[in-house]
Design a protein around this motif. Structure first.
Motif, mmCIF file in Angstrom:
data_model
loop_
_atom_site.group_PDB
_atom_site.id
_atom_site.type_symbol
_atom_site.label_atom_id
_atom_site.label_comp_id
_atom_site.label_asym_id
_atom_site.label_seq_id
_atom_site.Cartn_x
_atom_site.Cartn_y
_atom_site.Cartn_z
ATOM 1 N N LEU A 147 -8.265 113.873 35.588
ATOM 2 C CA LEU A 147 -8.419 112.929 36.689
ATOM 3 C C LEU A 147 -7.377 111.814 36.591
ATOM 4 O O LEU A 147 -6.775 111.417 37.603
ATOM 5 C CB LEU A 147 -9.825 112.339 36.673
ATOM 6 C CG LEU A 147 -10.175 111.358 37.794
ATOM 7 C CD1 LEU A 147 -10.107 112.042 39.148
ATOM 8 C CD2 LEU A 147 -11.561 110.762 37.565
ATOM 9 N N ALA A 148 -7.152 111.306 35.402
ATOM 10 C CA ALA A 148 -6.141 110.262 35.211
ATOM 11 C C ALA A 148 -4.749 110.782 35.542
ATOM 12 O O ALA A 148 -3.917 110.058 36.123
ATOM 13 C CB ALA A 148 -6.195 109.748 33.772
ATOM 14 N N LEU A 149 -4.480 112.039 35.184
ATOM 15 C CA LEU A 149 -3.175 112.621 35.510
ATOM 16 C C LEU A 149 -2.989 112.708 37.021
ATOM 17 O O LEU A 149 -1.905 112.397 37.538
ATOM 18 C CB LEU A 149 -3.063 114.007 34.870
ATOM 19 C CG LEU A 149 -1.792 114.797 35.218
ATOM 20 C CD1 LEU A 149 -0.544 114.049 34.754
ATOM 21 C CD2 LEU A 149 -1.843 116.195 34.597
ATOM 22 N N VAL A 150 -4.034 113.113 37.732
ATOM 23 C CA VAL A 150 -3.941 113.185 39.190
ATOM 24 C C VAL A 150 -3.692 111.794 39.767
ATOM 25 O O VAL A 150 -2.888 111.632 40.699
ATOM 26 C CB VAL A 150 -5.220 113.806 39.779
ATOM 27 C CG1 VAL A 150 -5.231 113.689 41.302
ATOM 28 C CG2 VAL A 150 -5.323 115.271 39.382
ATOM 29 N N ASP A 151 -4.360 110.781 39.216
ATOM 30 C CA ASP A 151 -4.135 109.413 39.702
ATOM 31 C C ASP A 151 -2.683 108.989 39.498
ATOM 32 O O ASP A 151 -2.075 108.358 40.377
ATOM 33 C CB ASP A 151 -5.074 108.449 38.982
ATOM 34 C CG ASP A 151 -6.494 108.517 39.527
ATOM 35 O OD1 ASP A 151 -6.681 109.066 40.625
ATOM 36 O OD2 ASP A 151 -7.417 108.034 38.842
ATOM 37 N N GLU A 152 -2.131 109.308 38.357
ATOM 38 C CA GLU A 152 -0.735 108.924 38.098
ATOM 39 C C GLU A 152 0.229 109.748 38.962
ATOM 40 O O GLU A 152 1.256 109.237 39.418
ATOM 41 C CB GLU A 152 -0.433 109.098 36.611
ATOM 42 C CG GLU A 152 -1.243 108.165 35.718
ATOM 43 C CD GLU A 152 -0.440 107.645 34.543
ATOM 44 O OE1 GLU A 152 0.798 107.782 34.554
ATOM 45 O OE2 GLU A 152 -1.056 107.093 33.626
ATOM 46 N N MET A 153 -0.117 111.012 39.175
ATOM 47 C CA MET A 153 0.713 111.816 40.068
ATOM 48 C C MET A 153 0.693 111.243 41.481
ATOM 49 O O MET A 153 1.726 111.196 42.164
ATOM 50 C CB MET A 153 0.219 113.265 40.070
ATOM 51 C CG MET A 153 0.484 114.024 38.783
ATOM 52 S SD MET A 153 -0.271 115.673 38.789
ATOM 53 C CE MET A 153 0.579 116.426 40.172
ATOM 54 N N LEU A 154 -0.474 110.786 41.926
ATOM 55 C CA LEU A 154 -0.559 110.160 43.242
ATOM 56 C C LEU A 154 0.297 108.903 43.319
ATOM 57 O O LEU A 154 0.932 108.625 44.351
ATOM 58 C CB LEU A 154 -2.020 109.834 43.570
ATOM 59 C CG LEU A 154 -2.874 111.002 44.080
ATOM 60 C CD1 LEU A 154 -4.343 110.636 44.060
ATOM 61 C CD2 LEU A 154 -2.443 111.392 45.487
ATOM 62 N N ALA A 155 0.306 108.138 42.235
ATOM 63 C CA ALA A 155 1.139 106.928 42.221
ATOM 64 C C ALA A 155 2.617 107.276 42.339
ATOM 65 O O ALA A 155 3.361 106.674 43.129
ATOM 66 C CB ALA A 155 0.880 106.133 40.949
ATOM 67 N N ILE A 156 3.034 108.274 41.567
ATOM 68 C CA ILE A 156 4.445 108.689 41.603
ATOM 69 C C ILE A 156 4.781 109.282 42.965
ATOM 70 O O ILE A 156 5.843 109.000 43.547
ATOM 71 C CB ILE A 156 4.722 109.690 40.466
ATOM 72 C CG1 ILE A 156 4.526 109.018 39.107
ATOM 73 C CG2 ILE A 156 6.142 110.248 40.570
ATOM 74 C CD1 ILE A 156 4.609 109.968 37.923
ATOM 75 N N GLN A 157 3.893 110.126 43.486
ATOM 76 C CA GLN A 157 4.151 110.731 44.787
ATOM 77 C C GLN A 157 4.166 109.697 45.907
ATOM 78 O O GLN A 157 4.929 109.837 46.879
ATOM 79 C CB GLN A 157 3.091 111.806 45.067
ATOM 80 C CG GLN A 157 3.243 113.042 44.202
ATOM 81 C CD GLN A 157 2.047 113.971 44.306
ATOM 82 O OE1 GLN A 157 0.954 113.556 44.682
ATOM 83 N NE2 GLN A 157 2.260 115.242 43.965
ATOM 84 N N GLN A 205 -7.816 117.195 45.305
ATOM 85 C CA GLN A 205 -8.065 117.598 43.926
ATOM 86 C C GLN A 205 -8.802 116.501 43.168
ATOM 87 O O GLN A 205 -9.683 116.772 42.355
ATOM 88 C CB GLN A 205 -6.743 117.921 43.225
ATOM 89 C CG GLN A 205 -6.908 118.432 41.799
ATOM 90 C CD GLN A 205 -5.581 118.723 41.127
ATOM 91 O OE1 GLN A 205 -4.515 118.495 41.706
ATOM 92 N NE2 GLN A 205 -5.633 119.215 39.904
ATOM 93 N N ARG A 206 -8.455 115.255 43.459
ATOM 94 C CA ARG A 206 -9.143 114.143 42.796
ATOM 95 C C ARG A 206 -10.618 114.097 43.169
ATOM 96 O O ARG A 206 -11.484 113.865 42.320
ATOM 97 C CB ARG A 206 -8.487 112.817 43.167
ATOM 98 C CG ARG A 206 -9.036 111.663 42.361
ATOM 99 C CD ARG A 206 -8.551 110.325 42.814
ATOM 100 N NE ARG A 206 -8.788 109.345 41.754
ATOM 101 C CZ ARG A 206 -9.954 108.749 41.524
ATOM 102 N NH1 ARG A 206 -10.999 109.047 42.283
ATOM 103 N NH2 ARG A 206 -10.083 107.887 40.533
ATOM 104 N N VAL A 207 -10.914 114.337 44.446
ATOM 105 C CA VAL A 207 -12.313 114.361 44.883
ATOM 106 C C VAL A 207 -13.079 115.451 44.140
ATOM 107 O O VAL A 207 -14.214 115.249 43.680
ATOM 108 C CB VAL A 207 -12.389 114.567 46.406
ATOM 109 C CG1 VAL A 207 -13.829 114.803 46.852
ATOM 110 C CG2 VAL A 207 -11.812 113.361 47.135
#
Length: 425
Positions: A147-157, A205-207
């Protein structure tokens, strides 16, 4: 060169935090939570407390603890009462009421063997309880890392999307020049649409991950999760030799099998002691209903277990085979766990090394290449394809670095499930 055309090419930690906080992923904006040791331990404690499989394992453990107290040394005494039906003179002479009491004598060594077996069963359920806890802890922490990886990917994206939108505006400005290449504007708009699609997919994916975590914790599926972030770099990986040296002593699955072998060993002793004869003492007394005492007899009895000697031998042989099987299971599982520990340790070390290499060597160089290529495009000395390719390389490097940090944390959690801490709540 217009400064508004270019977003910073390197994601500083402060910038990541700002973007993560700005994402509409939770009900309220807040500072992203760092997946540090304290937060991960709070997740482990919550799942240990709330999950029914742990509660079931603890109930079985409590039952086994009570089972140790149920082993008895003295058998229940017996008593009997009889009445004679005969002529009056016969009843007066011999007594017409018969009272009998009998008590089997304790077999101390059989009691000790059964006690040892019950104690080994108690330790078996204790190890199984810890194994259930570790399985859930690993599942929860690895899901939180994802979940944390998805959050960071969202930030980068999100930052990548902002850059692409800036480039799209830049391309539209260049179209005012009659000699401008129209295809560049269409290409950059296509890139913007693709990036928006990636962000939408990541949010879905985060949901999913949040709902899965909520189910594990016993929360409502719609419960909100805070925005999470990984550590800036991979943490230290424990020494492999030290982990392997602790494996047998701390792994609950191995401990469960070891106690299973102890149960079989105790069963052999129980069968051996059951082959011994049972001695009992009793008293028999005759009374006359008119109130006179007639006689009393004190005696002893002994069973003859040798009649069923073949059955006792078969029980002993069965218990020995179970002990051998349990001991071989311990050896087999030990080999398997050592292999899994080595694999998890290697994965953690490799991920940490790759994350460090990308952070220190790849990203700075990719940043310089992207910046110089974009400057060249603004001055018409490079094509849009060159700019997009250089920026995509930088973008992918950032994502890969975060993925390797997450993979390192997940591998450490796998290693922890194989070689858990010596002390646990």
């Amino acid at each position: 060169m217009n400064a508004n055309w270019i977003l910073p090419a390197l994601l500083a930690p402060a910038l990541i935090l700002i973007v993560l906080s700005a994402l509409g992923l939770t009900a309220c904006a807040q500072t992203p939570l760092l997946l540090d040791t304290a937060y991960l331990e709070s997740l482990r404690a919550e799942v240990r407390t709330n999950h029914p499989s742990v509660a079931a394992a603890r109930a079985r453990l409590l039952a086994a603890e009570v089972g140790v107290r149920t082993v008895r040394q003295w058998e229940d005494p017996s008593a009997g009462l009889g009445v004679m039906a005969a002529e009056r003179n016969k009843r007066r002479d011999d007594g017409d009421i018969l009272v009998v009491a009998e008590q089997a004598l304790p077999r101390r060594r059989l009691y000790e063997a059964r006690k040892a077996r019950a104690t080994a069963e108690r330790f078996l359920f204790e190890a199984e309880t810890r194994s259930a806890e570790l399985s859930l802890e690993t599942l929860v922490v690895q899901a939180a890392v994802e979940l944390a990886l998805v959050d960071e990917m969202l930030a980068i994206q999100t930052i990548q999307l902002a850059w692409l939108e800036s480039m799209a505006a830049n391309a539209r400005e260049k179209l005012k020049d009659p000699k401008a290449n129209v295809s560049e504007s269409f290409r950059i708009e296509s890139e913007v649409a693709q990036e928006r699609q990636k962000i939408d997919s990541a949010q879905r994916q985060r949901v999913r991950l949040a709902q899965q975590l909520n189910i594990l914790f016993g929360r409502t599926a719609e419960s909100l999760w805070p925005v999470l972030r990984l550590q800036e770099s991979a943490s230290l990986t424990p020494a492999l030799t030290g982990e392997l040296s602790r494996l047998v002593a701390v792994n609950p699955s191995l401990q469960a099998l070891l106690n299973n072998a102890n149960i079989a060993k105790s069963e052999i002793e129980v069968v051996k002691r059951e082959r011994s004869p049972v001695f009992s003492v009793g008293v028999e007394s005759s009374l006359y209903s008119g109130g006179d005492f007639r006689q009393a007899t004190v005696g002893a009895k002994m069973t003859f277990p040798w009649v069923n000697n073949s059955i006792y031998r078969a029980n002993t042989e069965r218990a020995r085979h179970r002990q051998v099987a349990a001991e071989r299971d311990v050896e087999a599982l030990g080999r398997k766990l050592r292999g899994e520990a080595i694999a998890a340790h290697t994965e953690a070390e490799t991920s940490a090394h790759q994350a460090g290499t990308i952070s220190k060597e790849v990203i700075p160089r990719a940043h310089k290449a992207a910046e110089s290529t974009q400057n060249a495009w603004i001055s018409s000395r490079a094509s849009l394809l060159d700019v997009l390719e250089s920026q995509r390389s930088l973008f992918n490097a950032r994502l890969e670095e975060r993925r390797f940090v997450a993979a390192h944390r997940a591998a450490l959690e796998t290693l922890r499930s194989i070689v858990p801490p010596t002390t646990h709540p």
